[in-house]
Design a protein around this motif. Structure first.
Motif, PDB file in Angstrom:
ATOM      1  N   THR A 181       0.820  -1.215   0.000  1.00 43.70           N
ATOM      2  CA  THR A 181       0.000   0.000   0.000  1.00 43.70           C
ATOM      3  C   THR A 181       0.855   1.266   0.000  1.00 43.70           C
ATOM      4  N   ALA A 182       2.100   1.149   0.466  1.00 49.44           N
ATOM      5  CA  ALA A 182       2.979   2.322   0.534  1.00 49.44           C
ATOM      6  C   ALA A 182       3.933   2.421  -0.654  1.00 49.44           C
ATOM      7  N   ALA A 183       3.973   1.397  -1.496  1.00 52.76           N
ATOM      8  CA  ALA A 183       4.943   1.352  -2.595  1.00 52.76           C
ATOM      9  C   ALA A 183       4.611   2.342  -3.703  1.00 52.76           C
ATOM     10  N   GLU A 184       5.646   2.791  -4.399  1.00 52.66           N
ATOM     11  CA  GLU A 184       5.456   3.642  -5.569  1.00 52.66           C
ATOM     12  C   GLU A 184       5.085   2.805  -6.789  1.00 52.66           C
ATOM     13  N   THR A 185       5.691   1.630  -6.909  1.00 52.10           N
ATOM     14  CA  THR A 185       5.363   0.710  -7.998  1.00 52.10           C
ATOM     15  C   THR A 185       5.260  -0.707  -7.456  1.00 52.10           C
ATOM     16  N   VAL A 186       4.366  -1.489  -8.038  1.00 54.65           N
ATOM     17  CA  VAL A 186       4.196  -2.899  -7.678  1.00 54.65           C
ATOM     18  C   VAL A 186       4.209  -3.718  -8.963  1.00 54.65           C
ATOM     19  N   THR A 187       5.000  -4.777  -8.984  1.00 55.04           N
ATOM     20  CA  THR A 187       5.082  -5.668 -10.142  1.00 55.04           C
ATOM     21  C   THR A 187       4.675  -7.067  -9.712  1.00 55.04           C
ATOM     22  N   ALA A 188       3.653  -7.606 -10.350  1.00 53.78           N
ATOM     23  CA  ALA A 188       3.185  -8.963 -10.062  1.00 53.78           C
ATOM     24  C   ALA A 188       3.836  -9.905 -11.070  1.00 53.78           C
ATOM     25  N   ILE A 189       4.551 -10.912 -10.576  1.00 53.01           N
ATOM     26  CA  ILE A 189       5.377 -11.781 -11.406  1.00 53.01           C
ATOM     27  C   ILE A 189       4.840 -13.208 -11.382  1.00 53.01           C
ATOM     28  N   ALA A 190       4.675 -13.783 -12.561  1.00 57.25           N
ATOM     29  CA  ALA A 190       4.300 -15.196 -12.659  1.00 57.25           C
ATOM     30  C   ALA A 190       5.278 -15.892 -13.595  1.00 57.25           C
ATOM     31  N   VAL A 191       5.823 -17.001 -13.149  1.00 60.99           N
ATOM     32  CA  VAL A 191       6.736 -17.796 -13.963  1.00 60.99           C
ATOM     33  C   VAL A 191       6.073 -19.134 -14.246  1.00 60.99           C
ATOM     34  N   ASN A 192       5.981 -19.464 -15.526  1.00 59.30           N
ATOM     35  CA  ASN A 192       5.371 -20.728 -15.970  1.00 59.30           C
ATOM     36  C   ASN A 192       3.905 -20.830 -15.553  1.00 59.30           C
ATOM     37  N   GLU A 193       3.158 -19.748 -15.629  1.00 55.72           N
ATOM     38  CA  GLU A 193       1.743 -19.787 -15.261  1.00 55.72           C
ATOM     39  C   GLU A 193       0.930 -20.563 -16.300  1.00 55.72           C
ATOM     40  N   ASP A 194       0.082 -21.436 -15.821  1.00 57.52           N
ATOM     41  CA  ASP A 194      -0.870 -22.154 -16.675  1.00 57.52           C
ATOM     42  C   ASP A 194      -2.131 -21.302 -16.753  1.00 57.52           C
ATOM     43  N   ARG A 195      -2.201 -20.410 -17.731  1.00 54.63           N
ATOM     44  CA  ARG A 195      -3.266 -19.414 -17.790  1.00 54.63           C
ATOM     45  C   ARG A 195      -4.645 -20.037 -17.991  1.00 54.63           C
ATOM     46  N   GLU A 196      -4.699 -21.188 -18.635  1.00 54.98           N
ATOM     47  CA  GLU A 196      -5.991 -21.824 -18.893  1.00 54.98           C
ATOM     48  C   GLU A 196      -6.588 -22.425 -17.626  1.00 54.98           C
ATOM     49  N   ASN A 197      -5.742 -22.842 -16.702  1.00 57.14           N
ATOM     50  CA  ASN A 197      -6.224 -23.537 -15.508  1.00 57.14           C
ATOM     51  C   ASN A 197      -6.006 -22.784 -14.205  1.00 57.14           C
ATOM     52  N   ALA A 198      -5.448 -21.574 -14.273  1.00 63.14           N
ATOM     53  CA  ALA A 198      -5.161 -20.827 -13.047  1.00 63.14           C
ATOM     54  C   ALA A 198      -6.432 -20.405 -12.325  1.00 63.14           C
ATOM     55  N   GLY A 199      -7.480 -20.092 -13.075  1.00 63.42           N
ATOM     56  CA  GLY A 199      -8.781 -19.781 -12.474  1.00 63.42           C
ATOM     57  C   GLY A 199      -8.761 -18.609 -11.520  1.00 63.42           C
ATOM     58  N   GLU A 200      -9.284 -18.837 -10.317  1.00 63.90           N
ATOM     59  CA  GLU A 200      -9.455 -17.768  -9.339  1.00 63.90           C
ATOM     60  C   GLU A 200      -8.146 -17.237  -8.768  1.00 63.90           C
ATOM     61  N   VAL A 201      -7.052 -17.949  -8.991  1.00 62.17           N
ATOM     62  CA  VAL A 201      -5.777 -17.485  -8.444  1.00 62.17           C
ATOM     63  C   VAL A 201      -4.800 -17.111  -9.562  1.00 62.17           C
ATOM     64  N   SER A 202      -5.333 -16.710 -10.703  1.00 61.93           N
ATOM     65  CA  SER A 202      -4.485 -16.293 -11.814  1.00 61.93           C
ATOM     66  C   SER A 202      -3.808 -14.960 -11.502  1.00 61.93           C
ATOM     67  N   LEU A 203      -2.812 -14.625 -12.292  1.00 64.63           N
ATOM     68  CA  LEU A 203      -2.126 -13.348 -12.118  1.00 64.63           C
ATOM     69  C   LEU A 203      -3.088 -12.194 -12.379  1.00 64.63           C
ATOM     70  N   ASP A 204      -3.980 -12.364 -13.357  1.00 66.98           N
ATOM     71  CA  ASP A 204      -4.958 -11.304 -13.651  1.00 66.98           C
ATOM     72  C   ASP A 204      -5.897 -11.077 -12.478  1.00 66.98           C
ATOM     73  N   ARG A 205      -6.311 -12.160 -11.823  1.00 68.80           N
ATOM     74  CA  ARG A 205      -7.194 -11.998 -10.664  1.00 68.80           C
ATOM     75  C   ARG A 205      -6.465 -11.338  -9.502  1.00 68.80           C
ATOM     76  N   LEU A 206      -5.185 -11.647  -9.358  1.00 68.19           N
ATOM     77  CA  LEU A 206      -4.382 -10.987  -8.329  1.00 68.19           C
ATOM     78  C   LEU A 206      -4.337  -9.481  -8.573  1.00 68.19           C
ATOM     79  N   VAL A 207      -4.066  -9.089  -9.796  1.00 64.19           N
ATOM     80  CA  VAL A 207      -3.997  -7.663 -10.132  1.00 64.19           C
ATOM     81  C   VAL A 207      -5.335  -6.987  -9.873  1.00 64.19           C
ATOM     82  N   SER A 208      -6.429  -7.669 -10.206  1.00 60.24           N
ATOM     83  CA  SER A 208      -7.766  -7.124  -9.958  1.00 60.24           C
ATOM     84  C   SER A 208      -8.008  -6.962  -8.458  1.00 60.24           C
ATOM     85  N   HIS A 209      -7.577  -7.950  -7.671  1.00 61.09           N
ATOM     86  CA  HIS A 209      -7.709  -7.883  -6.214  1.00 61.09           C
ATOM     87  C   HIS A 209      -6.929  -6.697  -5.654  1.00 61.09           C
TER      88      HIS A 209
END
Length: 279
Positions: A181-209
């Motif tokens: 909450t105090a950071a100037e920039t935040v980078t969300a990193i995923a390595v070898n993400e299975d985008r088709e099966n990540a579902g509710e815990v995907s990197l996109d959902r994290l960013v939305s959260h």
């Protein structure tokens, strides 16, 4: 959050990196900082105590005094810096054999919001190297590990999140929220993400959260060989000027011994920026 911080002051390795980070972090947040230094007693000397005898007792007493002196010397360096920074602090010294030291500090850390430790240095044989693993697995809370090559105060302006959707990654994310909450920039990193099966815990959902909490995050998706996931994360950290990494600390039990997971072990060995880990 992070109002009550513990720092382990090494007695066998240079303590400046961890002192600078812990003191500056405490000053910036108006927190209280307790420091503990452990003087390690010889395990061989302890073994002789079973045999008894005046000479053995004298040897044990001498070993205990030497260990206490090493702890006192290390803690005095911290105390000087803490006084100069005018922070609220306390000190504690312990003389113990290594196995007891790891358990003692891991248990003590359970009462703190955050524990700051120095990265192990595998090329340098030291009992100080065992402390971070003990705290990670035994404290039940977040651990901030500082690289032994680190110089200067703590910098939490640019935060990276190593995200794989696991329970441990989620725990680290929650523990790191004050930094996010105090950071100037935040980078969300995923390595070898299975985008088709990540579902509710995907990197996109994290960013939305994160966006729902007022935290704007950019994403980095990469692929890597399984044995070089940590190297890929550190490369992103360097390219994106990340000054703090957040990740789950993985491990498992084998023969009543805690074994670090591959990515966590790689980060222990190769980290270049402070890493907040939760188990």
């Amino acid at each position: 959050m992070f109002k009550n911080i513990l720092v382990h002051i090494p007695t066998e390795r240079p303590a400046r990196p961890v002192i600078d980070v812990a003191v500056s972090l405490t000053a910036a947040r108006g927190s209280h900082l307790d420091a503990i230094a452990i003087g390690y007693e010889s395990t061989s000397a302890a073994g002789f105590a079973v045999e008894g005898g005046t000479a053995v007792a004298a040897l044990m007493e001498m070993e205990h005094e030497r260990a206490s002196e090493r702890a006192d010397s290390a803690i005095s360096v911290f105390a000087t810096e803490a006084r100069l920074a005018e922070i609220s602090y306390g000190v504690r010294t312990v003389a113990a054999i290594p196995a007891e030291a790891e358990e003692t500090i891991g248990t003590l850390a359970r009462l703190y919001d955050l524990t700051v430790v120095l990265q192990p240095e595998r090329s340098f044989s030291s009992y100080d190297n065992i402390i971070p693993q003990g705290i990670l697995f035994n404290s039940g809370g977040p651990m901030l590990m500082v690289p032994y090559i680190h110089k200067g105060p703590f910098d939490g302006r640019h935060v990276g999140i190593a995200w794989d959707g696991s329970r441990l990654a989620a725990r680290a994310l929650r523990d790191a929220m004050p930094y996010l909450t105090a950071a100037e920039t935040v980078t969300a990193i995923a390595v070898n993400e299975d985008r088709e099966n990540a579902g509710e815990v995907s990197l996109d959902r994290l960013v939305s959260h994160l966006d729902g909490r007022g935290i704007k995050a950019r994403t980095e998706r990469l692929t890597a060989d399984q044995g070089n996931v940590h190297g890929t994360i550190l490369s992103i950290a360097a390219d994106s000027s990340i000054s703090l990494l957040v990740m789950g600390g993985y491990g498992h039990s084998r023969f009543q011994e805690r074994i670090l997971g591959g990515v966590t072990r790689g980060m222990f060995d190769s980290m270049t920026v402070p890493v907040l880990m939760s188990h």
